[in-house]
Design a protein around this motif. Structure first.
Motif, mmCIF file in Angstrom:
data_model
loop_
_atom_site.group_PDB
_atom_site.id
_atom_site.type_symbol
_atom_site.label_atom_id
_atom_site.label_comp_id
_atom_site.label_asym_id
_atom_site.label_seq_id
_atom_site.Cartn_x
_atom_site.Cartn_y
_atom_site.Cartn_z
ATOM 1 N N THR A 33 -64.682 58.603 32.981
ATOM 2 C CA THR A 33 -64.729 57.398 34.125
ATOM 3 C C THR A 33 -66.972 58.328 34.504
ATOM 4 N N ILE A 34 -67.744 56.608 34.410
ATOM 5 C CA ILE A 34 -68.675 57.117 35.392
ATOM 6 C C ILE A 34 -68.880 55.725 36.337
ATOM 7 N N THR A 35 -69.454 55.952 37.716
ATOM 8 C CA THR A 35 -69.670 55.092 38.223
ATOM 9 C C THR A 35 -71.065 55.621 39.375
ATOM 10 N N ASN A 36 -71.541 55.092 39.775
ATOM 11 C CA ASN A 36 -72.379 54.878 40.694
ATOM 12 C C ASN A 36 -72.408 53.883 42.006
ATOM 13 N N GLY A 37 -71.796 53.156 41.949
ATOM 14 C CA GLY A 37 -72.134 52.200 42.672
ATOM 15 C C GLY A 37 -70.806 52.324 43.782
ATOM 16 N N GLY A 38 -70.791 51.787 44.790
ATOM 17 C CA GLY A 38 -70.113 51.859 46.303
ATOM 18 C C GLY A 38 -71.292 52.943 47.305
ATOM 19 N N GLU A 39 -70.080 53.246 48.150
ATOM 20 C CA GLU A 39 -70.154 53.927 49.225
ATOM 21 C C GLU A 39 -71.328 54.849 49.222
ATOM 22 N N ARG A 40 -72.188 55.187 49.782
ATOM 23 C CA ARG A 40 -72.680 56.636 49.171
ATOM 24 C C ARG A 40 -73.514 57.232 50.574
ATOM 25 N N ARG A 41 -73.227 58.534 50.929
ATOM 26 C CA ARG A 41 -73.731 58.983 52.384
ATOM 27 C C ARG A 41 -74.584 60.532 51.435
ATOM 28 N N ASN A 42 -75.584 60.838 52.382
ATOM 29 C CA ASN A 42 -76.623 62.145 51.958
ATOM 30 C C ASN A 42 -75.934 62.693 52.649
ATOM 31 N N GLU A 43 -75.129 64.064 52.099
ATOM 32 C CA GLU A 43 -74.783 65.006 52.636
ATOM 33 C C GLU A 43 -75.165 65.957 53.997
ATOM 34 N N GLU A 44 -76.765 66.063 53.531
ATOM 35 C CA GLU A 44 -78.065 67.002 55.222
ATOM 36 C C GLU A 44 -78.457 66.172 56.322
ATOM 37 N N THR A 45 -78.201 64.492 55.231
ATOM 38 C CA THR A 45 -78.421 63.812 56.732
ATOM 39 C C THR A 45 -77.135 63.083 57.589
ATOM 40 N N ASP A 46 -76.440 62.562 56.391
ATOM 41 C CA ASP A 46 -75.316 61.541 57.208
ATOM 42 C C ASP A 46 -75.517 59.913 56.964
ATOM 43 N N GLU A 47 -76.795 60.285 56.566
ATOM 44 C CA GLU A 47 -77.510 58.525 56.537
ATOM 45 C C GLU A 47 -76.001 58.716 55.062
ATOM 46 N N VAL A 48 -75.730 56.748 55.352
ATOM 47 C CA VAL A 48 -74.663 55.585 54.328
ATOM 48 C C VAL A 48 -75.280 54.700 53.906
ATOM 49 N N TRP A 49 -75.144 54.396 52.888
ATOM 50 C CA TRP A 49 -75.758 53.335 52.151
ATOM 51 C C TRP A 49 -75.091 52.706 51.324
ATOM 52 N N GLU A 83 -73.146 48.665 41.617
ATOM 53 C CA GLU A 83 -73.019 49.335 40.459
ATOM 54 C C GLU A 83 -74.145 49.157 39.551
ATOM 55 N N GLN A 84 -74.735 49.848 38.720
ATOM 56 C CA GLN A 84 -75.911 50.653 37.592
ATOM 57 C C GLN A 84 -74.470 50.527 35.987
ATOM 58 N N VAL A 85 -73.643 51.246 36.243
ATOM 59 C CA VAL A 85 -73.011 51.563 35.029
ATOM 60 C C VAL A 85 -72.151 50.669 34.252
ATOM 61 N N PRO A 86 -72.590 50.130 32.970
ATOM 62 C CA PRO A 86 -71.832 49.174 32.405
ATOM 63 C C PRO A 86 -70.174 49.532 32.393
ATOM 64 N N PRO A 87 -69.255 48.651 33.039
ATOM 65 C CA PRO A 87 -67.896 48.398 32.940
ATOM 66 C C PRO A 87 -66.911 49.745 31.732
ATOM 67 N N LYS A 88 -67.738 49.020 30.310
ATOM 68 C CA LYS A 88 -67.593 49.844 28.960
ATOM 69 C C LYS A 88 -67.573 51.267 29.477
ATOM 70 N N TYR A 89 -67.613 51.794 30.587
ATOM 71 C CA TYR A 89 -67.978 53.634 30.898
ATOM 72 C C TYR A 89 -67.580 54.176 32.297
ATOM 73 N N ASN A 90 -66.351 52.629 32.646
ATOM 74 C CA ASN A 90 -65.881 52.772 33.927
ATOM 75 C C ASN A 90 -64.566 52.053 34.128
ATOM 76 N N ALA A 91 -64.356 50.788 34.308
ATOM 77 C CA ALA A 91 -63.088 49.751 34.220
ATOM 78 C C ALA A 91 -63.153 49.969 32.955
ATOM 79 N N ARG A 92 -63.422 49.663 32.327
ATOM 80 C CA ARG A 92 -62.347 49.685 31.049
ATOM 81 C C ARG A 92 -63.596 50.790 29.846
ATOM 82 N N THR A 93 -63.491 51.969 30.588
ATOM 83 C CA THR A 93 -64.166 52.789 29.671
ATOM 84 C C THR A 93 -63.866 52.812 27.755
ATOM 85 N N GLU A 94 -64.138 53.651 27.258
ATOM 86 C CA GLU A 94 -64.594 53.912 26.260
ATOM 87 C C GLU A 94 -64.653 55.395 25.453
ATOM 88 N N LEU A 95 -64.906 55.939 27.120
ATOM 89 C CA LEU A 95 -65.554 57.383 26.612
ATOM 90 C C LEU A 95 -64.424 58.629 26.765
#
Length: 140
Positions: free
Chosen positions: A91-107, A111-123
């Protein structure tokens, strides 16, 4: 004579301590893991800040994170690279809360990855012993 006996005992003690240290440090690699790394692209561009997960049937998952270049290395634990040998659901995902480990910035990243690669993965990927490259080409 006493000095020679003390030297021998000291030598035996030092050799014993060295062997114990070597055995403790030399636990070696997990023979059930294959080392997996690669690049993930989405529509021809590196997929930044993504998480890739390898889930075997009835085992512990392995995770990897991509940087700005889309490259990842799977980690079985905090100190051990690899994934369980055999067939793994990927499964591959890139959505959700992210944190820059160097600056501790959170954003929050949409999600850009279609469900067929994460929630309903075919991989799936069959992990082999040793080092291997698994480049993942995703399309929206």
């Amino acid at each position: 004579m006493v000095c020679l006996l003390v030297q021998r005992r000291l030598m035996v003690l030092l050799l014993s301590a060295s062997l114990i240290a070597l055995v403790g440090c030399g636990q070696g690699k997990n023979e059930n893991l294959g080392e997996v790394s690669g690049t993930i692209t989405l529509d021809g561009e590196p997929l930044k800040h993504a998480v890739i997960t390898f889930q075997p049937q009835g085992g512990r998952p392995a995770f990897g994170k991509t940087g700005d270049d889309g490259k990842y290395t799977l980690m079985y634990s905090a100190s051990e690279a690899g994934a369980t040998i055999g067939l793994n659901k990927v499964t591959i995902t890139n959505g959700g809360e992210r944190r820059n480990e160097e600056t501790d910035e959170v954003w929050y990243q949409k999600e850009q990855v279609p469900p067929k690669y994460n929630a309903r993965t075919e991989l799936e990927y069959d992990v082999k012993p040793g080092a291997q490259t698994y480049d993942v080409v995703l399309e929206t």
